[in-house]
Design an enzyme around this catalytic site. Structure first.
Site, PDB file in Angstrom:
ATOM      1  NE  ARG A 118      -3.463  -2.153   2.735  1.00 54.33           N
ATOM      2  CZ  ARG A 118      -3.321  -3.247   3.628  1.00 54.33           C
ATOM      3  NH1 ARG A 118      -2.214  -3.418   4.256  1.00 54.33           N
ATOM      4  NH2 ARG A 118      -4.146  -4.138   3.708  1.00 54.33           N
ATOM      5  CE  LYS A 164      -6.847  -0.774   4.559  1.00 54.30           C
ATOM      6  NZ  LYS A 164      -7.858  -1.086   3.820  1.00 54.30           N
ATOM      7  CG  HIS A 170      -4.763   0.403  -3.906  1.00 54.76           C
ATOM      8  ND1 HIS A 170      -3.869   0.365  -2.628  1.00 54.76           N
ATOM      9  CD2 HIS A 170      -5.435  -0.612  -3.768  1.00 54.76           C
ATOM     10  CE1 HIS A 170      -4.368  -0.511  -1.858  1.00 54.76           C
ATOM     11  NE2 HIS A 170      -5.624  -1.022  -2.491  1.00 54.76           N
ATOM     12  NE  ARG A 193      -2.959  -3.604  -1.095  1.00 50.71           N
ATOM     13  CZ  ARG A 193      -2.493  -4.491  -0.370  1.00 50.71           C
ATOM     14  NH1 ARG A 193      -1.450  -4.736   0.089  1.00 50.71           N
ATOM     15  NH2 ARG A 193      -3.281  -5.009   0.651  1.00 50.71           N
ATOM     16  CG  HIS A 247      -6.400  -8.913   1.356  1.00 53.82           C
ATOM     17  ND1 HIS A 247      -6.243  -9.168   0.315  1.00 53.82           N
ATOM     18  CD2 HIS A 247      -6.055  -7.560   1.401  1.00 53.82           C
ATOM     19  CE1 HIS A 247      -6.334  -8.370  -0.630  1.00 53.82           C
ATOM     20  NE2 HIS A 247      -6.018  -7.103   0.182  1.00 53.82           N
ATOM     21  CE1 TYR A 268      -6.196  -7.867  -7.010  1.00 50.72           C
ATOM     22  CE2 TYR A 268      -6.316  -8.813  -4.789  1.00 50.72           C
ATOM     23  CZ  TYR A 268      -6.088  -7.665  -5.534  1.00 50.72           C
ATOM     24  OH  TYR A 268      -5.936  -6.383  -4.710  1.00 50.72           O
TER      25      TYR A 268
END
Length: 297
Positions: free
Chosen positions: A147, A171, A243, A246, A269, A278
């Protein structure tokens, strides 16, 4: 209940109990400020708001033309706020508990193919002082799937290049180890050993990998501008951002047959369902192959 004190306590709750990043905390606070505006119009404190009041609140917000995604995020913020009131203020009834989020159609992210990525990297002017830094940035965005916030906050002390790993803070301040490829290592080391060493670095900024001309760590905005400028330079018509690299990192791994759990770990994630998007990109890729090469297509 006094709103100013509630917002202060809610911010503290998000920081200490939920360990959220600053950007996430501000998003939650903005959601609750919208609720505050509406509740003050009704002259009701949050503990006196009913489920009907909150349903009307979301109808009122929708009247401003917000997207379903914004609606869902706002609902999530309000639910978190009322959960906080139950824990910290002993609120007995949660009026938002029965309100359902809108059904969202998952949008496939835009990705770059390898030729487009190569073209963007090749467009970097290496004769400029920041050229090698910019090349290392793009190699790391694509080579590690970072990120943009993880990239600009990357520390030298978290580089383990001999082991081909870096440690990043994602995050919620959650740390994870991410493998780094030889191409990214090569240009990162050139930047560190041949360019960055000659910079005057501001006090307190010594451990940040990527620095601006003033010797301070880069901002997220600067990376966005860098990528937009390169896209314009090569005439790329796709809307891209940091992004996008990514997304491209993840989709290329999935297309190549990488295990989805491994991709999930590398991206950081929490849920495998976030990574599963994806696989849909991969399906689109397979469909394009059939369309292009099958004689009956």
């Amino acid at each position: 209940m006094e709103w100013e004190q509630l917002l202060k306590d809610f911010k503290r709750f998000l920081l200490l109990e939920r360990s959220l990043a600053d950007n996430s905390i501000q998003s939650y606070l903005n959601d609750v400020r919208h609720l505050r505006t509406y509740s003050e119009m009704l002259m009701r404190s949050p503990d006196k708001m009913t489920t009907k009041n909150l349903q009307d609140f979301f109808i009122w917000v929708d009247s401003f033309g917000i997207s379903q995604y914004t609606h869902a995020r706002l609902l999530s913020g309000v639910k978190t706020f009322y959960h906080f009131l139950q824990i910290e203020y002993a609120l007995e009834l949660n009026p938002v508990e029965l309100i359902e989020a809108p059904r969202l159609q998952r949008k496939l992210p835009s990705v770059l193919n390898i030729d487009e990525i190569d073209a963007l990297i090749s467009a970097i002017d290496l004769s400029k002082a920041e050229g090698m830094r910019n090349k290392a940035i793009l190699e790391m965005l694509y080579g590690c799937g970072l990120r943009v916030s993880e990239l600009v906050n990357l520390k030298i002390s978290n580089l383990h290049l001999d082991d081909e790993f870096i440690k990043v803070e994602g995050k919620g301040n959650k740390e994870r180890l991410v493998p780094i490829g030889l191409q990214a290592i090569k240009y990162l080391q050139i930047y560190l050993n041949e360019n960055r060493v000659h910079q005057a670095i501001k006090s307190g900024e010594e451990d940040f990998v990527f620095l601006n001309r003033r010797g301070a760590h880069l901002s997220r905005v600067m990376v966005f501008i860098l990528i937009k400028d390169l896209a314009n330079k090569i005439g790329l018509t796709k809307e891209i951002s940091p992004h996008t690299f990514r997304h491209s990192f993840a989709s290329h791994l999935v297309e190549g047959g990488a295990d989805l759990r491994a991709v999930q770990d590398m991206l950081g994630h929490e849920s495998i369902s976030t990574t599963e998007i994806y696989t849909h990109i991969d399906t689109d890729y397979l469909q394009s192959v059939i369309t292009q090469y099958h004689p009956r297509s």
